[in-house]
Structures are given as C-alpha cells and as structure tokens.
Scaffold this motif. Structure first.
Motif, PDB file in Angstrom:
ATOM      1  N   GLN A  14      -0.354  -4.917  -5.036  1.00 51.89           N
ATOM      2  CA  GLN A  14      -0.415  -3.479  -4.748  1.00 51.89           C
ATOM      3  C   GLN A  14      -1.842  -2.963  -4.756  1.00 51.89           C
ATOM      4  O   GLN A  14      -2.636  -3.274  -5.644  1.00 51.89           O
TER       5      GLN A  14
ATOM      6  N   ASP B 172      -0.338   7.887   0.598  1.00 56.07           N
ATOM      7  CA  ASP B 172      -0.556   9.205  -0.010  1.00 56.07           C
ATOM      8  C   ASP B 172       0.727  10.029  -0.012  1.00 56.07           C
ATOM      9  O   ASP B 172       1.766   9.591   0.463  1.00 56.07           O
TER      10      ASP B 172
ATOM     11  N   SER C  96      -6.192   5.439  -0.753  1.00 55.57           N
ATOM     12  CA  SER C  96      -5.906   6.848  -0.494  1.00 55.57           C
ATOM     13  C   SER C  96      -6.933   7.431   0.463  1.00 55.57           C
ATOM     14  O   SER C  96      -8.130   7.148   0.366  1.00 55.57           O
TER      15      SER C  96
ATOM     16  N   LEU D 278      -1.235   6.924   4.974  1.00 60.65           N
ATOM     17  CA  LEU D 278      -2.481   7.361   4.355  1.00 60.65           C
ATOM     18  C   LEU D 278      -2.964   8.655   5.005  1.00 60.65           C
ATOM     19  O   LEU D 278      -2.932   8.796   6.231  1.00 60.65           O
TER      20      LEU D 278
ATOM     21  N   SER E 226     -11.343   0.395  -1.588  1.00 64.14           N
ATOM     22  CA  SER E 226      -9.987  -0.105  -1.834  1.00 64.14           C
ATOM     23  C   SER E 226      -9.327  -0.552  -0.531  1.00 64.14           C
ATOM     24  O   SER E 226      -8.511  -1.475  -0.517  1.00 64.14           O
TER      25      SER E 226
ATOM     26  N   SER F 253       8.066   3.067  -5.064  1.00 62.02           N
ATOM     27  CA  SER F 253       8.737   2.750  -6.326  1.00 62.02           C
ATOM     28  C   SER F 253      10.227   2.514  -6.104  1.00 62.02           C
ATOM     29  O   SER F 253      10.835   1.636  -6.729  1.00 62.02           O
TER      30      SER F 253
ATOM     31  N   LYS G  24       3.730  -0.619   3.759  1.00 61.10           N
ATOM     32  CA  LYS G  24       2.731   0.441   3.639  1.00 61.10           C
ATOM     33  C   LYS G  24       3.346   1.816   3.820  1.00 61.10           C
ATOM     34  O   LYS G  24       4.196   2.029   4.688  1.00 61.10           O
TER      35      LYS G  24
ATOM     36  N   GLN H 253       3.877   6.913  -3.391  1.00 58.72           N
ATOM     37  CA  GLN H 253       4.170   6.227  -4.649  1.00 58.72           C
ATOM     38  C   GLN H 253       5.646   6.321  -5.003  1.00 58.72           C
ATOM     39  O   GLN H 253       6.242   5.355  -5.514  1.00 58.72           O
TER      40      GLN H 253
ATOM     41  N   GLN I 248       5.232  16.185  -2.612  1.00 54.85           N
ATOM     42  CA  GLN I 248       4.776  15.142  -3.534  1.00 54.85           C
ATOM     43  C   GLN I 248       5.078  15.521  -4.983  1.00 54.85           C
ATOM     44  O   GLN I 248       4.852  16.648  -5.410  1.00 54.85           O
TER      45      GLN I 248
ATOM     46  N   ILE J 256       0.877  -1.174   0.000  1.00 56.59           N
ATOM     47  CA  ILE J 256       0.000   0.000   0.000  1.00 56.59           C
ATOM     48  C   ILE J 256       0.913   1.222   0.000  1.00 56.59           C
ATOM     49  O   ILE J 256       1.421   1.624   1.050  1.00 56.59           O
ATOM     50  N   PRO J 257       1.178   1.823  -1.160  1.00 59.82           N
ATOM     51  CA  PRO J 257       2.155   2.923  -1.222  1.00 59.82           C
ATOM     52  C   PRO J 257       1.813   4.108  -0.330  1.00 59.82           C
ATOM     53  O   PRO J 257       2.714   4.759   0.213  1.00 59.82           O
TER      54      PRO J 257
ATOM     55  N   ASP K 179      -3.713   0.822  -4.286  1.00 56.12           N
ATOM     56  CA  ASP K 179      -3.491   2.264  -4.177  1.00 56.12           C
ATOM     57  C   ASP K 179      -4.590   2.913  -3.344  1.00 56.12           C
ATOM     58  O   ASP K 179      -5.376   3.744  -3.816  1.00 56.12           O
TER      59      ASP K 179
END
Length: 376
Positions: free
Chosen positions: A80, A55, A84, A112, A93, A63, A109, A59, A312, A52-53, A82
C-alpha cells in the motif's frame, strides 16, 4: 507557429507513428480468464498487488475491499502507498508506487485529486502515461436493486488513455491567448481500436461503436475514425458489427436509448464525458467498475473518476465500484472462483436492500461491507 519547446513532443509523436511495431502483434493483458498474457507470478501461493487507496473516499472504499478479501481468503497481499494529490510531497510517494507497480505488474487504485487550473499535473494521467496503460475500460451495467433511469443497460466504454486532449501540451502564445494541442497518432488509434474489437470478441459482445467529432476535427478525429474503420474491416468475418457516431449525438442517444450500445471506443476526453453519463444512467458512479490495461501492466480503479471529497469521512461512500474493480482484477489474475464469489455477494447485498445513500438507502459503508462479508 508552434513554439520550439513543443517541437520535440511533435517529433516524438511523429516518430512513434512511423516506427512503432505492428500493433496487430501486440499481446494484450485482458482481465478476462481468456487473457493471452500470463498473469504475474505467485509467491508463497499469493499475488502481491500494489494498492493506492486514493484521495477523498479512497481510504474508506479500499478498506472495504481489504476486509472482504480477508473474509474470502483471497490469495492477495497488498503493497500500500498512500499517494495523494493534495500533498506537496505526493511526487515522491508516486515514484515509490510506480516502482511497486513495475514489480507487481498489477494494481488496485482509488482516484487521486487533481488541482483545477493551477498546481501539479494529474497524477492519474501521469501514471497511465508512464506505464503506457493505454486502454481504459468502464463497465456500465444495471444492477438489480439499484434504482436507475433505464433498464437493460449493459455496455462497455473503451477509452484511449495516453493522448488526445490529455496530451498535456499547452502554451501561452501571447498574453491572453492559450493553445492546447490535441495529439492523435495512427499507431495509438489502431492499438485502442484493436483492443476494443478483441475485447468484444473475447467477451461475447456483438457491436463496436466509434465515437468521434470528425465532422469538425477532420484531421485529428478523422484519423481516429478512419483507423477504426480499417481495423473493423479485419474483424468483419467475426460477425462483430461496426458503426460510428458523432459525440454530441452519442450523448443524446445514451440518454434516449442506451440499450443500443455494446462496446464503445473513443478518444480520451469523450470517454471521460460518456462514462459519467453512463454512471447517471445506471444509478450512481459508486457502482461503475473500471480497469486500465497496458501490454505489460494493469491498474484497476472505479470507472468514474471521482474523488468525492464532499463525503469523505462520513462513512456513507458506496464501495461497490472499488469492490467490482477488484473483482475485475481477480479475473485478470486468473482467480475466477474468488471473483465470482465476491461479485455474487455484492449483487445479492444490493438486491436484498442493503444500499448506501447514493442508491436511496441508509446503510453506511461499514454496514454494506459487513453485509457483503455475510453474503460470501
């Protein structure tokens, strides 16, 4: 008087405190190689891990981890999701991610987003409560090459994840009057105290400090403190020292002499504050890894829970906290050689001067990731 709508919550807490099985028989899932619990099964020679990347910079730093894992030929496959906290359909999700975590038992993770004041409850807290991932572990440690206010800092924060001020029981008893309920149970206090002492024992730590405010909250924090004291008596023969410290004094002592701390155990809110102080002591929240451990599930995430929405998409985020959290995950899975290889590459990269802006450098997230890959 407590509103009738809140009485079931008190009843559940009281029942849990009365009928919970002896926590001394609980099998903990540690991420160290000495874990008593068995890691999840491998399929086709690989572990499947829920990713769970998160917020903000999630990401980007996720990555980075995926790139490094590929380069290191790490036997991990990702599922994965995503999720949010910014989207109205985040709930759907989140449910899918929770189903994946129940299958895989292990997750990595990011953080969030949680709306302030209004909006939905914290997905982060919801996930920990739903899976009973009760122990938050954050490692506060100097890294060679990372500028810091103090040297010789190396302590671990063990934070109770499921109750205390984060119980989520609030109501307006009268217009303009809000009551927020702090729930502390003996069963969960004992469980987190044992986790802290077991962690100290398995990881060669020498002292456990209980952080509290029992001088003011004599019943709630008094229960937490007295439970920790009783657990400490059972570990006296191990040589692990025990002390307790009021939370406001703890804040001062951390800033003045952080080297005095080893393992610190505390209720939920104090852990949030102390982990952020710890991040400032060692240079950045971007280098603090963390884990959330339960009896059945484990989720690894940065130890300081910042979304970092302000940077971000700028390719300036420090992925170290996420990478080192994934290293903790690899140790939990028993992949110690892969863990040591990646950890050493990260430390060498920082020591050799490749640093993101939060550590006073000019390297991008991509530059840092590629430098770690080269150092493998």
């Amino acid at each position: 008087m407590i509103k009738s709508a809140l009485r079931p919550a008190f009843a559940r807490a009281a029942t849990a405190a009365r009928i919970s099985p002896a926590v001394s028989n609980t099998t903990y899932r540690f991420y160290s190689s000495e874990t008593a619990a068995q890691p999840p099964k491998q399929y086709g020679g690989k572990f499947t891990v829920t990713l769970i990347p998160g917020d903000g910079i999630g990401q980007e730093i996720a990555s980075s981890v995926k790139t490094i894992f590929r380069a290191a030929n790490t036997p991990v496959e990702w599922e994965q999701f995503d999720v949010s906290g910014f989207t109205v359909d985040g709930d759907a999700s989140l449910k899918q991610a929770l189903e994946s975590l129940r299958r895989n038992k292990v997750g990595l993770k990011g953080i969030l987003y949680t709306p302030v004041s209004l909006g939905h409850p914290s997905f982060n807290v919801m996930m920990r409560k739903d899976l009973d991932i009760y122990a938050s572990v954050a490692e506060i440690k100097n890294i060679s090459g990372a500028p810091a206010r103090h040297e010789g800092v190396d302590f671990v924060i063990v934070r109770e994840n499921t109750e205390g001020e984060y119980s989520g029981l609030e109501h307006q008893s009268y217009p303009g009057v809000v009551e927020s309920l702090k729930v502390v149970t003996r069963a969960k206090s004992e469980r987190i105290a044992r986790f802290a002492f077991d962690y100290a024992l398995k990881n060669g730590r020498k002292k456990v400090t209980c952080v509290h405010k029992a001088n003011i909250m004599k019943l709630a924090d008094g229960l937490f403190l007295n439970t920790c004291r009783k657990v400490a008596e059972e570990y006296a023969s191990t040589g692990i020292k025990f002390q307790d410290m009021i939370v406001d004094n703890t804040a001062m002592q951390l800033v003045a002499k952080p080297q005095q701390f080893d393992v610190m155990v505390m209720p939920n809110l104090y852990g949030s504050i102390v982990s952020n102080i710890g991040a400032a002591l060692v240079g950045s929240p971007g280098i603090v890894p963390g884990a959330n451990i339960g009896s059945e599930y484990a989720i690894f995430e940065p130890g300081c829970r910042h979304v970092a929405k302000d940077i971000q998409g700028r390719n300036t985020a420090n992925p170290t906290s996420m990478i080192l959290s994934s290293v903790m995950m690899l140790r939990h899975l028993g992949l110690n050689q892969h863990a040591e290889r990646i950890e050493k590459a990260v430390y060498d990269t920082i020591k050799n001067g490749t640093k993101t802006p939060d550590l006073g450098g000019q390297s991008s997230t991509t530059d840092f990731t590629l430098a770690v890959v080269s150092a493998l």
